[in-house]
Scaffold this active site. Sequence first.
Site, PDB file in Angstrom:
ATOM      1  N   GLU A 192       0.968  -1.477  -0.321  1.00 44.07           N
ATOM      2  CA  GLU A 192       0.178  -0.263  -0.530  1.00 44.07           C
ATOM      3  C   GLU A 192       1.115   1.515   0.401  1.00 44.07           C
ATOM      4  OE1 GLU A 192      -2.346   0.992   3.682  1.00 44.07           O
ATOM      5  OE2 GLU A 192      -3.687   2.106   2.444  1.00 44.07           O
TER       6      GLU A 192
ATOM      7  N   LYS B  62       4.778  -0.791  11.162  1.00 47.54           N
ATOM      8  CA  LYS B  62       5.240   0.902  10.908  1.00 47.54           C
ATOM      9  C   LYS B  62       4.467   1.839  11.767  1.00 47.54           C
ATOM     10  CE  LYS B  62       2.609   0.165   6.224  1.00 47.54           C
ATOM     11  NZ  LYS B  62       1.437   0.372   5.830  1.00 47.54           N
TER      12      LYS B  62
ATOM     13  N   ARG C 132       6.828 -12.797   9.236  1.00 50.26           N
ATOM     14  CA  ARG C 132       6.822 -12.347   8.195  1.00 50.26           C
ATOM     15  C   ARG C 132       8.388 -12.054   8.933  1.00 50.26           C
ATOM     16  NH1 ARG C 132       4.840  -6.961   8.848  1.00 50.26           N
ATOM     17  NH2 ARG C 132       2.292  -7.583   8.982  1.00 50.26           N
TER      18      ARG C 132
END
Length: 562
Positions: free
Chosen positions: A39, A278, A268
């Site tokens: 994104e 983030k 991940r």
Amino acid sequence: METQGEPPIKKSNFIIDLVEADLDSNRYDGRVQTRFPPEPNGFLHVGHAKAICLNSSIANDYSGVFNLRYDDTNPVTESTEFVASIKDDLQWLLGEELKTVPLHTSDYFKQLYLWAEDLIMKGKAYVDDQDVKTISKQRGGFQETGLNSPYRDRGTEENLHLFREMRAGKFYEGECVLRAKIDMGHDNMNMRDPIMYRVKTEEHFRTGKEWNIYPTYDWAHGQSDAIEKVTHSLCSLEFESHRELYNWFLDQLEITGNQRPYQTEFARLNFTYTVLSKRLLKYLVEDKIVDGWDDPRMPTLRGFRKRGYPAVAVRNFCEHIGVAKTNGTHEIELLESFIRNNLNQNAERRMAVLNPLKVTITNWPEGHVDMRQAINNPEDESAGTREIPFTGSLYIEREDFMENPEPKYYRLAPGREVRLRYGYFITCNKIVKDKEGNVTELLCSYDPETSGGKAPDGRKVKATIHWVSAEHALEGSAVLYDRLFSTEHPGAETGEPLDDINPNSKTLRECIKLEPSIGDLTRGSVVQFERLGYFHPDEEIPLLFHRTVGLRDEWANIVKRR
RNA sequence: UGGCCCGUAGUUCAACUGGCAGAACGCCUGGUUUUGGUCCAGGAGGUUGCAGGUUCAAGUCCUGCCGGGCCAGCCA
């Protein structure tokens, strides 16, 4: 892809197994297609690097296609700034231009919209006029079934009409949504009539004001994969419970056979001594804990770049760690070993003194300059040699002298003889101190017979130390970086990672002394300052160096063990 | 006390699908070395989460526990 002489370990992981099984069964007529779907609302970090390398190498290894697809379904958080930085970082990491033009989910808004109407007509989607709170409450909990919306059984025509009005901008944000009609009692919360479209008035950075409704991730993702003919849709573990919905949508649209992608989840990447969320990274930037997204301490690709991490080393690392479904945390030392491994082969050596201590050679002929030849890279003969001026007035590293040497300390000490790299043996005869008792200068004598680095009488020295001629030295500065967090697992104790921030993760050393040839270094390349570590010249400020990574340090281990 | 997923050296992963549990990093010892780097040789480190079961044989198959992760955004 370069491998820089890494031993050819045959790759093996569950995703490769799946791809090969699909190839064997001819599920996709021999096609392999992957994608990296970020994104555009932030900068790429090492976690993304793992996903990028995985997707691109699978495509490469099986002569498939790898695409970059911007998952731009939420205009309020996304911007072109990130579109540019993502592509830039991606190409840096891959070491080449993208082979295909970047794709965008927003390119499929029309198709997605038509498919949504299709679902409505099949009685599989409906417009819900309730607000967020109500919908959320009705969804129920893990142990309690959800409640059907009072709008769930609206007629097809009414739904179609309402949905078209949504698109036409007749509704405010939050007034209504389009929902898939699945099962409010489903064990999987994602299946309890998930939202497909919501109203947003914000201008989209690509489609502008064209749309008033935007597809959610769940509705957009699998369909975008299908449109692009992705075969293997790889994502992280957190999307596991979304797979059922991913498949449900494809079922309703009757996308089957070799046109139908399937989702596989992998763990991940996590690292010790840092954070990759983030939210946390953003906090570090906004609260000025670091100097920006490209701060060399940041685990962002921009940070890596500024720090001097070679992209190929990061790629090799990603290749090496493979993929699995176990959630774990890698030791940062493993990444660093890949960085060192690469730099040891490629970085030219130079001498620099970061914490200078004056040394005067008392028996050196007044004014004499001796040009010494030095090897640029012992691991690469083609790097050639250079000359370094040697004089009677030098700087050595303060840490290379100890007035009262501890056991196992091999370097310079009163009465002790060491070798100056590419120079001569010197012996420390006298210490000069200031009023506070600090050592300010060493008076040493050199042995002219040791010019070749060896004594004709065969006597040995325990240490070789680096030096720079005082009158020839260039002056510069260096920034030394340490871990951003002081504990392996930030927040493990208090639950708040920010409590574990290392206050000393950055140290500026000014007035460092550099051998003259350092002025000629090509920008962008990383050098090894002998015995200190690898340093990356700043892109803008001359003679400013960022420490990429230190050398392995046996002496530091000895000290630590005490 | 819902559903799904995951447990193999300190860490991250392998183990040709039931056949002698290995690698990398880290750690330790020794050798080489004009970088306490590199390189070379060696070492320690495992009850494969636990308990049963099937089998000549189980990390691998079955059952039950235990531990961890994810899911109740109109974020992705």
